[in-house]
Scaffold this active site. Structure first.
Site, short mmCIF file in Angstrom:
data_model
loop_
_atom_site.label_atom_id
_atom_site.label_comp_id
_atom_site.label_asym_id
_atom_site.label_seq_id
_atom_site.Cartn_x
_atom_site.Cartn_y
_atom_site.Cartn_z
N HIS A 34 1.93 32.92 104.91
CA HIS A 34 2.74 31.73 105.19
C HIS A 34 3.13 31.66 106.67
CE1 HIS A 34 4.94 28.22 104.43
NE2 HIS A 34 5.67 28.58 103.41
N ASP A 71 -14.51 20.62 97.05
CA ASP A 71 -15.78 20.69 96.33
C ASP A 71 -16.73 21.61 97.10
OD1 ASP A 71 -18.18 20.33 95.04
OD2 ASP A 71 -18.23 18.15 95.27
#
Length: 459
Positions: A164, A400
């Protein structure tokens, strides 16, 4: 249903080319310093039989090859945070942890498991408690880890943990889509060169100060009957389907509330009512309830004036705070309209203030002082803060790799009191609200008739 992950392999994936010497000392920004030293976890699920479905080994080899290529652009992920400086990354090309595993259940059955069970099965380690679950890999040595899992049905899950300190949700989504683009390019005979490089100079806009505020962990310690660390927390998911979400937004008429604004106002009001009911049930005076506010994590890339590049890497996320609302004032139906306006105004005012910093109307030191004061207020437990983070516009469902878009995307919520994560669904017109609160308040919250008019309890 009990499931146990079978680890097939562990290895380190390194960039295909060495990081140039002048890039090896990477400075994180002031905004990166202000987030806790945890990970951003995301799990992408892909059903078996989708277009372009391939053998698990073939899929994994393609992912590793394209990851090695894309890491040349995202070189801080293969480095390590310096032990001597919380503001620097040694881009030493030590690599990314990559795990292959098998899950002895079907994908559809796994999605019915709790967040904690899914976390144990499909993520390379606990993103919020890394040292206890990371085997021989030390937390300070890994900025990114991947776990590719195959289900009994042939479906797969890609679990990713990104440090993070290096990336927010928007940067995570951007990285995943770039990685997917590079993977698809393999089938076209390319090597990932079509990917747009990220901007790596956020530290020039927000220079580091060598501080760590971690305000988002402190802003939720306030509550209506004790500290979050003394109470059992539960996390549940409420679904706002397309029809109900449209009805909720229409509830605000000409105000034209966004889905996020409308859901925030409704959850805020329902949470205050739940806190009241839980406190009354405990035999305590209602006057013990603290005033409350809402804090939104806001992606500032396209909100600043001037705007920031959408490819800017790091944590370009700041917090907006609403005005305080006295708990005793939330009882009539008309107050929901007031709350949604308070939510919008809080975000507008925050963006205006932050834009002033970039235009030279203020000092970054003022920003630091503001967050230090807010941190002190939350630490002293003067108010109840409901923290919201929306991931509805980041494009996780567009990732994708060449075998179709995800059938489901799951984020594993940080187990913090009064924190809400808003996630999209595959259809794009529904929103899941993952809500964590104390067990006794959740009992009241999930019964709220107004909430259930627009949302259904899913998990």
């Amino acid at each position: 249903m009990e499931s146990k992950v079978e680890i097939l392999s562990k290895e380190m994936v390194k960039p295909s080319s060495p990081t140039p010497t002048h890039l090896r000392d990477f400075k994180i920004s002031l905004l990166d310093e202000m987030v806790p030293p945890t990970y951003v976890p995301i799990i992408l699920f892909y059903c078996a039989g989708t277009d372009g479905a391939q053998d698990f080994e073939v899929i994994s080899n393609k992912l590793k090859f394209s990851l090695s290529k894309i890491l040349n652009l995202y070189y801080p992920f293969c480095g390590r945070l310096k032990a001597t400086s919380s503001s620097s990354v040694d881009c030493n090309d030590e690599g990314v942890l990559y795990i292959e595993s098998k899950i002895p259940t079907n994908l559809s059955d796994t999605l019915k498991l709790s967040q904690s069970q899914i976390k144990e099965l499909l993520l390379p380690f606990d993103p919020y408690d890394v040292p206890s679950t990371m085997d021989n890999y030390d937390r300070s040595m890994v900025n990114m880890a991947v776990q590719l899992s195959e289900f009994r049905c042939g479906g797969i899950a890609l679990g990713v943990c990104l440090a993070h300190k290096l990336a927010d949700a928007a940067a995570t989504a951007s990285f995943l889509n770039s990685w997917a683009e590079a993977t698809r390019d393999i089938d076209n005979g390319g090597n990932g060169s079509i990917v747009e490089p990220p901007r790596m100079d956020a530290s020039l806009i927000f220079p580091p100060r060598g501080i760590e505020l971690a305000i988002n962990e402190l802003m939720v310690v306030g509550g209506s009957g004790g500290g979050a660390h003394d109470e059992k927390l539960v996390t549940k998911c409420f679904l706002f389907n397309a029809t109900n979400l449209s009805s909720l937004k229409a509830r605000f008429g000409d105000f034209n509330a966004t889905g996020v604004e409308a859901i925030t106002a409704l959850i805020w009001r329902s949470a205050i009512q739940a806190a009241k009911a839980a406190t009354a049930g405990g035999g305590e005076s209602k006057t013990t309830l603290k005033p409350s506010l809402v804090c939104h994590a806001v992606d500032i890339r396209n909100r600043m004036v001037p705007s920031l590049p959408k490819t800017l890497f790091g944590n370009l996320c700041l917090y907006s705070f609403t005005d305080l609302v006295e708990s005793d004032g939330i009882y009539g139906s008309e107050e929901l309209d007031d709350l949604v306006e308070i939510v919008r105004n809080g975000i507008k005012e925050a963006i205006a203030n932050y834009s002033g910093l970039l235009q030279g109307d203020g000092s970054l030191d003022e920003l630091v002082e503001f967050f230090k004061e807010a941190r002190s207020m939350f630490a002293d437990n003067f108010v109840t803060c409901y923290g919201f983070t929306s991931w509805t516009r980041f494009g996780f469902y567009e990732v994708d790799f060449g075998w179709g878009k995800p059938s489901k995307v799951r984020h594993i919520s940080h187990p913090l009191k009064n924190v809400v994560y808003l996630m999209p669904t595959r259809t794009g017109d529904e929103i899941e609200a993952w809500i964590s609160m104390t067990e006794h308040e959740m009992v009241q919250f999930q019964r709220n008739p107004e909430l259930l008019q627009y949302a259904s309890l899913e998990f």
